[in-house]
Design an enzyme around this catalytic site. Structure first.
Site, PDB file in Angstrom:
ATOM      1  N   TRP A  87       2.105   2.642   2.582  1.00  0.00           N
ATOM      2  CA  TRP A  87       1.645   3.296   3.864  1.00  0.00           C
ATOM      3  C   TRP A  87       3.000   3.577   4.654  1.00  0.00           C
ATOM      4  O   TRP A  87       2.722   4.466   5.723  1.00  0.00           O
ATOM      5  CB  TRP A  87       0.724   2.295   4.747  1.00  0.00           C
ATOM      6  CG  TRP A  87      -0.715   2.441   4.429  1.00  0.00           C
ATOM      7  CD1 TRP A  87      -1.571   1.459   3.752  1.00  0.00           C
ATOM      8  CD2 TRP A  87      -1.523   3.410   4.319  1.00  0.00           C
ATOM      9  NE1 TRP A  87      -2.703   1.717   3.674  1.00  0.00           N
ATOM     10  CE2 TRP A  87      -2.967   3.118   3.837  1.00  0.00           C
ATOM     11  CE3 TRP A  87      -1.388   4.903   4.787  1.00  0.00           C
ATOM     12  CZ2 TRP A  87      -4.138   3.853   3.709  1.00  0.00           C
ATOM     13  CZ3 TRP A  87      -2.868   5.572   4.501  1.00  0.00           C
ATOM     14  CH2 TRP A  87      -4.060   5.146   4.224  1.00  0.00           C
TER      15      TRP A  87
ATOM     16  N   TYR B  97       0.899  -1.199  -0.050  1.00  0.00           N
ATOM     17  CA  TYR B  97      -0.007  -0.077  -0.277  1.00  0.00           C
ATOM     18  C   TYR B  97       0.907   1.253  -0.012  1.00  0.00           C
ATOM     19  O   TYR B  97       0.471   2.331  -0.354  1.00  0.00           O
ATOM     20  CB  TYR B  97      -0.747  -0.022   1.219  1.00  0.00           C
ATOM     21  CG  TYR B  97      -2.190  -0.774   1.204  1.00  0.00           C
ATOM     22  CD1 TYR B  97      -2.344  -1.625  -0.008  1.00  0.00           C
ATOM     23  CD2 TYR B  97      -3.015  -0.974   2.410  1.00  0.00           C
ATOM     24  CE1 TYR B  97      -3.464  -2.424   0.007  1.00  0.00           C
ATOM     25  CE2 TYR B  97      -3.907  -1.783   2.273  1.00  0.00           C
ATOM     26  CZ  TYR B  97      -4.351  -2.535   1.180  1.00  0.00           C
ATOM     27  OH  TYR B  97      -5.206  -3.155   1.345  1.00  0.00           O
TER      28      TYR B  97
END
Length: 768
Positions: A115, A113
């Site tokens: 992140w 992702y």
């Protein structure tokens, strides 16, 4: 003399300043223009703590000895060997080339992702995919664990998934026009703290206070009263989890039964409405989807349902649906049924009316819409075209070559020999982690690139240490913010950490694509180029004059053009023939010919109620509780577990399980009791908190605990709910995760297993 600096920075939880004293982060201050700064910014200093950081490139001992023939079941228990960067990069590039030459590019599964950073340049996933695309591609993943089933069905029924992200109606229209706001799921500043790419202003709390001041009628449909702040007056409807679709259908049925539906809108702006209305009336089983029918499923009062149905078409009404509702079996249905309900009222495309997806699920949902071009690196084009739905990773690893369906097409899982995961943690996101652990043993090589020893990094063969955002320069930006924020380097990299860009540039050089990857730019060269491209687009497309890069970098932030008072589908409502949707009919699809032709047993041709495999209305539910695994309050996903905001919400170093006092009393559980949660898939430990704001029959355990199975019996000791959840798809059409479809046993326990901190300490002593 002490050297103190105030350095502008940003993360997923907002813009802020880092206070750095003699090269050490000693605090954080909110950005002065943020009306509701997140407390998570005060955990950022923990990134610099070397305790959980990967100190240097590390190689699993068994893999170093036997390479692709090594025993994958040793991942997570084997020891690691530290190697120099050049050797590590040679090994990684050699594995990429070996797998491509021997098995083909599709046998590389690469994901993340990203992140680890809200930065648009050092974005782990984008840079990894950019590098791999230059050498022929890889198998990608689509959708996310947060959002899959919902966007998939909306792409089919609305023509795009933009209503879930950047193009939903801005919430200022809700404040100005909405008279009745029905919240399915959550509308909470807790989840609105964060936004991919970062935010400079958190607006949800101010929006909620404006709604309260105006006296807007709010109905909260959720098993948790805390899904709205306590200071927001509302009618709380404590619905059984996974039954929201039934309530939406009943509301639509009652509107039609009273003759209050907007027939003209259904005819002019929708296709398949007759099929949908026939189902509401009782086709094909003779059971009308009435308030009484829904009451038996949802546990809600039939008269309240009927009363709300009377109100909705006679007031300006907005139905908002949280992302969480589609993280369930048949998760496509609540998103589609909400669309059907809004269509029946005829208020789609009106200011403050219709349906919205994701208000409060992230900080940018419903915020002013960014115009122009958001800065970001290009990952290029993947020549293989190979991908899987992200929630099907274990299926792919366990069943190479097997067929599956997605969005109406039959596809086949690749034979993944190499997994390269950067800046993410599937041993947090994925369901049935014990099953994932078995699947994780199958690839020949697993490479993880991350700043810290996540559960995924602990189960890798090659581990590359990455600098966090506070250790390099970047830009925080997205399509839902009114400012770009400078993310200036605050401290030197910890240990031997390198930036994602530097790591991939080193690999690109070894693979013969360095110039195409770097384009002969360094970090600051790229930041300038990305920013100036956005600045030019703002001028050319919107006539908006952004400050130049040097001014932006000196100030630490820059305003960008945004659009307020935006109503989703207003143009389509005004002229559907001039603004057709990208659907099978060019209209809002309430009855689908394509889905009728596919014949999926779990996703039919119209919005429909399907009983989940695990829910409180099933006779076999017995004394089990329905588990909801929501976002934690003190961190994002599994990040910064040692930060003060995260530790504030733990007990004994474990996650806290919230349940109703009546459910606790029946089980002999008191406040602070250590409890054991179990399903046929696994078990974990937590500490109980009694909370009357949780409806009876429901247990709430947040996600993000670091997966820490006890060596003796496999019980997860930190409180990770995904050892309990089922690894099953939302449907054959959407293939999203179904984490919130889960019944669990909860009982007090005197198990004396080590906590998460002790488990991590044992990993360090055993493995490194």
């Amino acid at each position: 003399m002490t050297d103190v600096k105030r350095i502008p920075h940003a993360s997923h939880w907002g813009a802020y300043y880092l206070i750095v004293e003699d090269g050490r982060i000693v605090g954080a201050e909110p950005f002065e223009k943020d009306p509701s700064p997140s407390p998570l910014i005060h955990s950022v200093a923990e990134w610099a703590n070397p305790r959980r950081r990967i100190p240097a490139p590390m190689i699993r001992r068994g893999w170093l000895a036997d390479r692709e023939r090594s025993d994958g079941s040793r991942r997570g228990s084997d020891t690691f060997v530290q190697v120099p960067w050049d050797e590590a990069l040679d090994l990684v590039s050699g594995e990429i080339r070996r797998v491509i030459d021997t098995h083909g590019n599709s046998s590389i599964f690469a994901g993340s992702y990203g992140w680890t950073s809200s930065g648009r340049f050092h974005h782990a996933a984008t840079l990894m995919k950019r590098m791999l695309n230059l050498v022929g591609g890889y198998t990608d993943h689509v959708d996310t664990y947060s959002m899959a089933a919902g966007p998939v069905i909306l792409r089919h029924t609305l023509g795009s998934d933009e209503a879930c992200y950047a193009r939903s109606s801005t919430m200022d229209t809700v404040v100005a026009h909405t008279e009745t706001l029905v919240v399915f799921g959550s509308l909470s500043p807790r989840t609105a703290q964060t936004e991919a790419g970062g935010l400079s202003e958190h607006m949800l709390e101010g929006t909620l206070r404006a709604l309260v001041a105006k006296g807007t009628k709010i109905v909260l449909v959720s098993p948790q009263r805390s899904d709205l702040p306590d200071w927001v007056p509302c009618d709380w409807w404590p619905i059984r989890p996974n039954t929201d679709t039934a309530l939406m259908l009943a509301l639509a049925h009652e509107i039609v039964a009273a003759g209050d539906e907007d027939r003209a809108f259904l005819k002019s702006h929708c296709s398949g409405a007759d099929r949908f209305l026939a189902y509401l009336a009782g086709d094909p089983d003779g059971t009308p989807r009435s308030a009484e029918w829904a009451s038996g499923i949802t546990g809600l009062d039939a008269e309240k349902i009927r009363s709300l149905a009377t109100r909705l078409p006679k007031t300006r009404s907005m139905v908002t649906v949280s992302w969480s509702l589609q993280r369930a079996q048949h998760g496509e249905q609540p998103f589609w049924a909400a669309l059907g309900l809004a269509a029946v009222t005829g208020q789609i495309g009106l200011p403050g009316g219709g349906v919205a997806y994701g208000y409060g699920s992230s900080g940018g949902s419903g915020a002013p819409i960014g115009l122009g071009r958001s800065p970001g690196m290009s990952k290029g084009k993947n020549p293989t075209g190979s991908f899987i739905p992200v929630a099907r990773i274990a299926d792919m690893l366990l069943n190479p070559g097997a067929a599956y369906t997605y969005e109406g097409k039959t596809r086949h899982y690749p034979d993944a020999r190499l997994v390269y995961w950067a800046g993410g943690n599937p041993f947090h996101h994925h369901q049935d982690l014990n099953r994932l652990q078995s699947a994780w043993a199958r690839p020949e090589t697993i490479i993880v690139q991350d700043p810290v020893w996540t559960a995924t990094a602990q189960r890798a063969d090659i581990v590359l240490p990455v600098a966090t955002s506070v250790e390099r320069n970047d830009i925080a930006a997205n399509q839902r913010t009114n400012r770009y924020a400078a993310m200036k380097r605050a401290i030197a990299p910890v240990g031997q950490a390198r930036s994602d860009f530097d790591i991939y540039a080193g690999l690109a050089e070894r693979l013969g694509v360095a110039e195409a990857f770097t384009e002969n730019r360094d970090e600051m060269g790229w930041l300038r180029a990305l920013y100036e491209k956005s600045r030019s687009a703002a001028h050319e497309q919107e006539g908006f004059e952004m400050v130049d890069f040097d001014t932006f970098w000196a100030n630490g932030h820059a305003l960008v053009p945004t659009k307020r008072n935006y109503t989703y589908l207003a143009d389509y409502r005004a002229a559907p023939d001039l603004h057709p949707l990208n659907t099978e009919s060019g209209r809002i699809v309430l009855g689908s010919e394509q889905l009728a032709g596919l014949g999926h047993a779990d996703c039919g041709p119209h919005p429909q109620w399907f009983p989940p495999s695990e829910w409180l209305g099933a006779p076999e539910a017995g004394e089990r509780l329905h588990l909801l695994s929501n976002q934690p309050e003190g961190r994002l996903h599994s990040q910064l577990p040692d930060g003060p905001a995260s530790r504030q919400h733990k007990r004994e170093g474990r996650e806290v399980l919230r349940l109703h006092p009546d459910d606790a009393a029946r089980r002999g559980i008191a406040e602070g009791t250590r409890v054991r949660l179990s399903t046929a898939r696994g078990a974990c430990l937590a500490v109980a908190r009694l909370d009357a704001r949780v409806s009876r029959g429901v247990a709430v355990l947040p996600t993000g605990a670091w997966f820490s199975p006890d060596a003796k019996d496999g019980t997860e000791v930190a409180g990770n709910p995904n050892v309990l959840t089922a690894d099953l798809p939302s449907s054959a059409f959407g293939q999203g995760c179904a984490a919130n479809t889960c019944l669990v046993q909860v009982e007090p326990t005197d198990e004396d297993a080590a906590g998460a901190d002790e488990a991590f300490a044992q990993f360090l002593s055993r493995s490194t």
